[in-house]
Motif scaffolding. Structure first.
Motif, PDB file in Angstrom:
ATOM      1  N   LEU A   1       0.856  -1.183   0.000  1.00  0.00           N
ATOM      2  CA  LEU A   1       0.000   0.000   0.000  1.00  0.00           C
ATOM      3  C   LEU A   1       0.901   1.244   0.000  1.00  0.00           C
ATOM      4  O   LEU A   1       1.464   1.613   1.025  1.00  0.00           O
ATOM      5  N   VAL A   2       1.055   1.875  -1.164  1.00  0.00           N
ATOM      6  CA  VAL A   2       1.931   3.035  -1.296  1.00  0.00           C
ATOM      7  C   VAL A   2       1.277   4.047  -2.221  1.00  0.00           C
ATOM      8  O   VAL A   2       0.608   3.685  -3.195  1.00  0.00           O
ATOM      9  N   PRO A   3       1.439   5.355  -1.958  1.00  0.00           N
ATOM     10  CA  PRO A   3       0.889   6.383  -2.860  1.00  0.00           C
ATOM     11  C   PRO A   3       1.709   6.453  -4.141  1.00  0.00           C
ATOM     12  O   PRO A   3       2.908   6.169  -4.144  1.00  0.00           O
ATOM     13  N   PRO A   4       1.081   6.837  -5.258  1.00  0.00           N
ATOM     14  CA  PRO A   4       1.791   6.829  -6.557  1.00  0.00           C
ATOM     15  C   PRO A   4       2.957   7.803  -6.600  1.00  0.00           C
ATOM     16  O   PRO A   4       3.961   7.520  -7.242  1.00  0.00           O
ATOM     17  N   GLU A   5       2.828   8.980  -5.924  1.00  0.00           N
ATOM     18  CA  GLU A   5       3.915   9.951  -6.010  1.00  0.00           C
ATOM     19  C   GLU A   5       5.202   9.427  -5.374  1.00  0.00           C
ATOM     20  O   GLU A   5       6.310   9.808  -5.786  1.00  0.00           O
ATOM     21  N   LYS A   6       5.094   8.534  -4.398  1.00  0.00           N
ATOM     22  CA  LYS A   6       6.287   7.945  -3.800  1.00  0.00           C
ATOM     23  C   LYS A   6       7.029   7.073  -4.815  1.00  0.00           C
ATOM     24  O   LYS A   6       8.259   7.031  -4.833  1.00  0.00           O
ATOM     25  N   CYS A   7       6.281   6.361  -5.630  1.00  0.00           N
ATOM     26  CA  CYS A   7       6.897   5.481  -6.616  1.00  0.00           C
ATOM     27  C   CYS A   7       7.591   6.263  -7.725  1.00  0.00           C
ATOM     28  O   CYS A   7       8.440   5.717  -8.441  1.00  0.00           O
ATOM     29  N   GLN A   8       7.222   7.529  -7.883  1.00  0.00           N
ATOM     30  CA  GLN A   8       7.796   8.330  -8.957  1.00  0.00           C
ATOM     31  C   GLN A   8       9.002   9.140  -8.504  1.00  0.00           C
ATOM     32  O   GLN A   8       9.578   9.894  -9.286  1.00  0.00           O
ATOM     33  N   GLN A   9       9.391   8.990  -7.222  1.00  0.00           N
ATOM     34  CA  GLN A   9      10.553   9.702  -6.711  1.00  0.00           C
ATOM     35  C   GLN A   9      11.822   9.153  -7.353  1.00  0.00           C
ATOM     36  O   GLN A   9      11.891   7.991  -7.750  1.00  0.00           O
ATOM     37  N   ALA A  10      12.851   9.988  -7.412  1.00  0.00           N
ATOM     38  CA  ALA A  10      14.142   9.553  -7.955  1.00  0.00           C
ATOM     39  C   ALA A  10      14.701   8.418  -7.105  1.00  0.00           C
ATOM     40  O   ALA A  10      14.725   8.500  -5.879  1.00  0.00           O
ATOM     41  N   GLY A  11      15.129   7.354  -7.755  1.00  0.00           N
ATOM     42  CA  GLY A  11      15.728   6.227  -7.051  1.00  0.00           C
ATOM     43  C   GLY A  11      14.737   5.248  -6.478  1.00  0.00           C
ATOM     44  O   GLY A  11      15.148   4.219  -5.918  1.00  0.00           O
ATOM     45  N   ALA A  12      13.429   5.501  -6.580  1.00  0.00           N
ATOM     46  CA  ALA A  12      12.431   4.581  -6.030  1.00  0.00           C
ATOM     47  C   ALA A  12      12.482   3.260  -6.808  1.00  0.00           C
ATOM     48  O   ALA A  12      12.392   3.252  -8.034  1.00  0.00           O
ATOM     49  N   CYS A  13      12.627   2.172  -6.078  1.00  0.00           N
ATOM     50  CA  CYS A  13      12.771   0.885  -6.755  1.00  0.00           C
ATOM     51  C   CYS A  13      12.306  -0.247  -5.852  1.00  0.00           C
ATOM     52  O   CYS A  13      12.170  -0.088  -4.634  1.00  0.00           O
ATOM     53  N   LEU A  14      12.071  -1.378  -6.483  1.00  0.00           N
ATOM     54  CA  LEU A  14      11.804  -2.630  -5.783  1.00  0.00           C
ATOM     55  C   LEU A  14      13.123  -3.400  -5.745  1.00  0.00           C
ATOM     56  O   LEU A  14      13.686  -3.733  -6.785  1.00  0.00           O
ATOM     57  N   LEU A  15      13.630  -3.635  -4.537  1.00  0.00           N
ATOM     58  CA  LEU A  15      14.877  -4.378  -4.378  1.00  0.00           C
ATOM     59  C   LEU A  15      14.551  -5.845  -4.134  1.00  0.00           C
ATOM     60  O   LEU A  15      13.892  -6.185  -3.146  1.00  0.00           O
ATOM     61  N   LEU A  16      14.976  -6.697  -5.047  1.00  0.00           N
ATOM     62  CA  LEU A  16      14.755  -8.136  -4.946  1.00  0.00           C
ATOM     63  C   LEU A  16      16.091  -8.787  -4.595  1.00  0.00           C
ATOM     64  O   LEU A  16      17.066  -8.686  -5.351  1.00  0.00           O
ATOM     65  N   THR A  17      16.146  -9.427  -3.431  1.00  0.00           N
ATOM     66  CA  THR A  17      17.377 -10.057  -2.973  1.00  0.00           C
ATOM     67  C   THR A  17      17.146 -11.553  -2.836  1.00  0.00           C
ATOM     68  O   THR A  17      16.209 -11.981  -2.133  1.00  0.00           O
ATOM     69  N   VAL A  18      17.965 -12.333  -3.513  1.00  0.00           N
ATOM     70  CA  VAL A  18      17.864 -13.791  -3.445  1.00  0.00           C
ATOM     71  C   VAL A  18      18.891 -14.282  -2.428  1.00  0.00           C
ATOM     72  O   VAL A  18      20.095 -14.051  -2.580  1.00  0.00           O
TER      73      VAL A  18
END
Length: 915
Positions: free
Chosen positions: A813-830
């Motif tokens: 649950l996150v607002p769209p403007e947060k996802c559009q910030q510089a560097g915003a990413c999904l970090l997937l760590t195996v």
């Protein structure tokens, strides 16, 4: 015997080394209790005898193992996996008669410490993996036999056999953990409460420095035989004891009750300290008991109510509603309402309670208003009292009962301690009251508005005085250096003093309205800039005047050099203005009213314009100086003058580079250096009359400019930049050396949910000879400061599988403007799950959130059937230091930066990549 027996029982069963600031003699405490609780000698003797016949308490030692630092690293990685053992070792377990029992002859024990105490009597902390500075924060309750010594050893801690020793949990061929250090404490050396860092002791002299451990301990009663302890809550009993002692000390105060400041005697403080420790009463419940006692006594005995502010502040800082039972909440709420009603009743009797003839009335009234105001602002008050009162309206109504006139101290106090702080420096001292009609409103707010009309005239007067002082300073300036090491003359010192007084005036004014304060600051900056430009014109004229009286061209050139130095000194004064006027604080006060960028744009532009004008002045003086020097016998050529400027430019760059390498924690510091560099560049260029652009933009300049740009960036912007670079690196990578992970991501704008499906991972690398143990994927949204509420989510583990098929979906649950910030990413760590130690890192991937389907509000784009899969090659953290991480690590006082660097370093250590 109730309260009397409780307090005597507390003194009788006092344990632990006496605190230096408290009363150590028990007889003195008994004597004090006899007087405070109004007991005659015979009654006191009888009650004390009954207390001695009661069953003794069961003592416990409550030990909190907080953390350790600087311990030994036992792994090949240079780190350890430390844990602690706590235990109590009795005397019969210790050597008693041989010479080794003496500290100076005692040799380090060779045996394993954890074997010295039975396993069922040993308490153990958790294992903290791969660290030399572990943090545990674990608490243990240890039963004490008072004839036993206490050993506190760190390692595998057996009972408070000390806190026994610190070990590293590792799989060894011999099945034995590594010894890291130990600490031995004896019970008779411990105070009732202890909070210290202890040095860890070695077992041999090979590594004498073993680091330190932070321990807290408290000697408590697990069971007490007094009737009050069995029937009433601890804080209630504590309050009764406190209330009785406060009552006694108020009545004994020689100067009268109104001057008593709430400070208790050493005897009372000692008894309350012992009782709180023995009952294991938390700091919050202690201060709650104090509040209930003091607030109740204030309503019956007149004393200085300022002492209530300490309890109000402590309750506010420690307030957590859930820690109180319903009856405690009701009791606390009743105390708030009772004190509020009593305070308003005093204001309704203002003439008799606070007579103007008494010199202490104003102070007492202000103390009462401050207490009521702070109480009504408390979170506890607002949560427990269903109807939040309008305190200002209640005070006005109470005062209306008796007065046509509102005494100024009340109005001034409410203006000062209400929504904003008032302008105390310009308040009049002779005005005793303000006339207000009986039916009109009472002027308790906007106190500063009384002086608003006078502010422009006052600012103009300030400017004129500063300007006159500057003019007089130049008239008497002979343009001679103040000393051998000083390059500027007397007028610069006078101007610096004027600037300092203007800045002090601004700080004292502290105008409460933020928008008006902004305009006043703009006025101050404009005035100081005008004074600076006036100074430059006058000092040039003064130099020409003095030069015309002498024929020596050398003296004339020297005076022009001093003019240049004076102007440069003035430039430095202007560069310091942002910090001295504290623009950052004004930005905070104006948040939501005027954008910080607008403040910075308005004020910085004003300073930049002034600096540019100063550059013109310097250019003219430098050109004149060159002519003077050419007129001399040596005929200095323009080419030589440019060489001189290049040498000066190199020197300036060296000085600024040295200042930039001082490793300051504040980004504001580097912003000032960056601004100074830009100003000096314009000055040396002098609109084409100085050094050309290519000569200015030498490698040293370019490196310094880029470094300052980076260092002046906030830590959060640097963290965002770090992830932006990782995203760029992810997009450029083509090799699947470490395998890959496949996902589907979309955003549902109607629900503001980010949906991530982890489909599979392929071509994972076996990290040991046995192949993979159990790979799983961890998902986090980065940077953490943009998604503070989002926790890490893990998939299930797939045992013995290099191509796991996860097929799991998660929603954030996150607002769209947060996802559009510089560097915003999904970090997937195996990770490859490890039951014993830290999980091994298979690799990580960075998926940018800015282009997730549906983020722009298009519901059709968020259709799972239309969203394509994304295959992300796995990467490993670089083994060498990242420049951004090094910069963040240098900001020692920035906790957020340090935490981020620590997390990324730990991630790099989990990687098996060596190059």
């Amino acid at each position: 015997m109730s309260s009397r027996g409780e307090v005597l029982y507390t003194i009788l069963h006092r344990k632990g080394k006496p605190e230096p600031a408290f009363v150590a003699d028990a007889d003195e405490l008994y004597e004090y209790v006899q007087k405070a609780f109004s007991m005659d000698p015979e009654e006191h003797h009888v009650i004390l005898q009954r207390v001695r016949e009661l069953e003794k308490p069961i003592f416990c030692l409550k030990v909190t193992v907080k953390q350790a630092k600087g311990i030994l690293g036992k792994d090949v990685s240079g780190f350890s996996d430390p844990y602690c053992l706590l235990g109590i070792e009795s005397k019969r377990q210790e050597p008693s008669s041989d010479s080794s029992s003496h500290p100076e002859n005692k040799k380090p024990l060779k045996a394993v410490v954890k074997d010295m105490i039975p396993e069922d009597q040993t308490h153990r902390t958790q294992v903290i993996n791969q660290t030399l500075n572990p943090v545990w924060n674990e608490t243990f309750i240890l039963d004490l036999d008072m004839e036993e010594s206490v050993r506190h050893k760190l390692g595998e801690l057996t009972d408070l056999h000390g806190l026994k020793r610190m070990f590293k949990e590792a799989r060894k061929d011999k099945g034995q953990d590594d010894f890291l250090g130990n600490l031995v404490l004896r019970l008779q050396d411990l105070h009732c409460r202890n909070d210290h860092w202890y040095n860890l002791e070695p077992r041999t002299e090979t590594h004498p420095d073993r680091g330190q451990c932070h321990l807290q301990s408290l000697m408590t009663h697990k069971k007490r035989a007094t009737s009050l302890s069995k029937t009433q809550p601890s804080y209630t009993v504590h309050r009764h004891l406190l209330q009785q002692m406060v009552l006694y000390e108020i009545l004994q105060h020689q100067a009268g009750s109104t001057s008593w400041d709430g400070e208790l005697s050493k005897h009372a403080t000692t008894i309350l300290y012992l009782h709180a420790a023995q009952k294991d009463l938390s700091d919050f419940h202690q201060v709650m008991a104090q509040w209930l006692a003091y607030s109740k006594l204030y309503q019956t005995l007149e004393f200085n109510c300022s002492c209530l502010l300490h309890q109000i502040t402590s309750i506010e800082y420690q307030w957590i509603q859930e820690r109180l039972r319903p009856e405690q909440k009701a009791e606390l709420a009743e105390s708030f309402q009772s004190l509020l009603a009593y305070g308003i009743s005093l204001l309704q009797k203002y003439r008799s309670v606070f007579p103007l003839s008494s010199p202490t009335s104003t102070h007492r009234l202000q103390s009462l208003l401050r207490v009521l105001l702070q109480m009504c602002k408390m979170k506890a008050f607002q949560e427990l009292c269903t109807l939040t009162p309008n305190l200002q309206q209640m005070v006005m109504e109470a005062l209306k009962v008796q007065y046509h006139l509102l005494p100024q101290p009340i109005g001034q106090w409410f203006s000062t301690h209400g929504p904003r702080a008032a302008c105390s420096p310009i308040s009049t001292q002779n005005q005793s009251c303000v006339c207000i009609p009986r039916d009109g409103p009472l002027a308790l707010t906007d106190f500063h508005q009384w002086f608003k009309e006078a502010i422009p005239k006052w600012l103009q007067k300030t400017y004129m005085i500063a300007l006159e002082r500057t003019q007089r300073a130049i008239q008497v300036d002979q343009l001679m250096p103040l000393g051998e090491l000083t390059k500027h003359s007397t007028s610069t010192v006078d101007l610096s003093t004027c600037y300092a007084q203007i800045v002090k005036t601004w700080q004292q004014l502290d105008w409460p309205d933020p928008e008006e304060a902004f305009m006043i600051m703009v006025k101050f900056v404009e005035d100081m800039c005008k004074i600076a430009l006036t100074y430059c014109k006058l000092i040039k004229t003064r130099a020409e005047e003095l030069s015309s009286k002498q024929r020596d061209e050398g003296d004339a050139a020297n005076r022009l050099c001093i003019v240049v130095n004076n102007v440069e000194q003035l430039r430095l004064l202007i560069l310091k203005l942002p910090a001295q006027l504290d623009w950052g604080l004004l930005e905070q006060r104006m948040e939501g009213i005027i954008e910080p960028e607008q403040i910075e744009h308005t004020l910085h532009n004003q300073l930049q314009s002034t600096i540019t004008c100063l550059d013109h002045e310097i250019r003219d003086v430098v050109q004149n100086l060159a002519k003077k020097m050419e007129a001399g016998p040596e005929k200095l050529l323009p080419q030589n003058f440019n060489c001189l400027l290049e040498l000066l430019w190199n020197h300036v760059l060296n000085e600024l580079t040295a200042a930039a390498n001082q490793q300051q924690n504040s980004s504001r510091y580097y912003k000032r250096l960056k601004f100074a560099l830009q100003s000096l560049e314009l000055s040396f260029h002098a609109e084409g009359c100085g050094l050309p652009t290519d000569a200015l933009h030498m490698p040293a300049f370019m490196d310094l400019e880029e470094g300052l740009k980076l260092r002046s960036t906030t830590s959060r912007k640097l963290i965002q930049k770090y992830f932006s670079e990782r995203i760029r690196e992810q997009l450029e990578i083509r090799s699947e050396k470490y395998g890959a992970v496949t996902i589907k991501a979309l955003y549902r704008p109607s629900e503001q949910k980010l949906r991530v499906e982890v489909l599979n991972a392929v071509n994972l690398i076996p990290l040991d000879s046995n192949g993979p143990r159990a790979p799983f994927v961890q998902r986090t949204l980065e940077p953490r400061h943009e998604f503070p509420e989002v926790v890490a989510r893990n998939t299930q583990c797939w045992k013995n599988e290099l191509h796991p098929l996860f097929d799991e979906a998660f929603e954030f649950l996150v607002p769209p403007e947060k996802c559009q910030q510089a560097g915003a990413c999904l970090l997937l760590t195996v990770f490859d799950y490890d039951k014993v130690g830290a999980n091994d890192l298979e690799g990580e991937a960075f998926f940018p959130l800015c282009n997730v389907p549906g983020l722009t509000g298009d519901e059709e784009a968020a259709d799972p059937a239309r969203v394509s899969q994304t295959r992300l090659p796995l990467m490993h953290p670089k083994p060498t230091g990242d420049p951004l991480l090094k910069l963040l690590e240098s900001r020692k006082g920035d906790k957020e930066a340090q935490a981020f660097v620590k997390l990324r370093k730990q991630r790099a250590k989990q990687s098996k990549e060596s190059a």
